[in-house]
Design an enzyme around this catalytic site. Sequence first.
Site: not given
Length: 462
Positions: A76, A79-80, A156
């Site tokens: 993840h 992905e950022h 997040e």
Amino acid sequence: MTQSSFSVVIRLAAIIAVSVGAAAASGQPGPIFERTLANGLRVIVKEDRRAPTVVHMVWYRAGSIDEMDGTSGVAHVLEHMMFKGTGKVGPGEFSKRVAALGGRENAFTSLDYTAYFQLVPEHALPQVMALEADRMANLRLDAKEFAQEIKVIMEERRMRTDDNPQALVNERMQSVAFQEHPYRRPVIGWMSDLEHMSYRDAQDWYRRWYAPNNAYVVVVGDVDHAAVFRLAEKYYGAIERRALPERRPLAEPKQLGIKRLEVEAAAKLPYLEMAWKVPKLQDVDSDREPYALEMLSALLDGQDAARLSKDLVRGQKVAQSVGAGYDSMLRGEAQFVLDGQPAEGKTVADLEAALRSEIARIQEEGVSEGELARAKTQTLAAQIYKRDSMMGQAMEIGAAEAVGLSWRDIDTMQDKLRSVTAAEVQAVARKYFKDDTLTVAVLDPQPLAAAAAKPPMKGPLR
């Protein structure tokens, strides 16, 4: 090829050509086409002429299932970081360029894969394909950019998990339900791992998995498949394939009895989650139980007449909310989940007993043909309705491919769902809903602390 075989191919080509034309004329999606480039990148195209738009998706077979202890969340995180630029495109510029083309874009990471997409006018397909190919091969990972972005990701996590009681219960339940399997780790990562992660971890992940031979492109929209293949060759074809890490079989040790856990967190209401280990779909043609489990889920939840809502919310009033879920399409282990919140004056023990009673009733009495027919209609209608969306079609294709199935299997899977019998539903209820494969998680609500003002987040959530 014999002459007779060649004649058959010619006739089939003519039929396909007519069907494509008929689909375009009638406003229906056309067939699916596929080509594999020399570097191993597969390109899958579905023509849909109903609107002058196109969905372009790149899927990588790399999700949290592929991570190691100590670097949970790295899939993840990367992905950022994929939006932080290359030698040609500066940090944040990718999104700005897509917006300037009149499109929108985003990405998502799951247990099993990571995917990136753009929805743009059809004439903008070459530009977004060039952008994706550039970051597939030339991503630049900068320590300063990473240090800023990891703070966004930690926030997040706080917002979506730590401050969300039900999400927190689910995360902890997964970590208990699975002893060895990678699904025990959360997709977003444990906070301690995020705190100690460096840009080199993301860089290693990128070099390990972001290769054309570990990816595929899905394009759906107002396009000509042959033209898309030429564009894919132009933009992706020069990227070199790389050796991929060995993927070893993943097997969770047999569970030896019921597992229970309690989570204390600030919340208004208690919450219950129950998860049984069940089989996933492996052989589309010969498997039967996964289809029966999917229909069992539809019978219990997903429609106004479904049993859980009808019996436990409106009937017995033991629950204020309740649900059932099962996903057969996974690379790893599958679970069948029941969850809910008890109604006022009821306890989680009351709700657990009521949920167990609903399963027991199906085990003992089965389901009627009429009830099963209604559930099939709802389930299959949902499958058909999502094809009204180009994004829905692209997701349907990509999700099947991500777990080792094929887009060619999609219609077969729907036919198999139609063929599920009431006896098969009763059989899976009897076989799999036993305590030796069950994990039960309970939220014990704690007093809500005074809401503290939090500074606004910097950077987009993805």
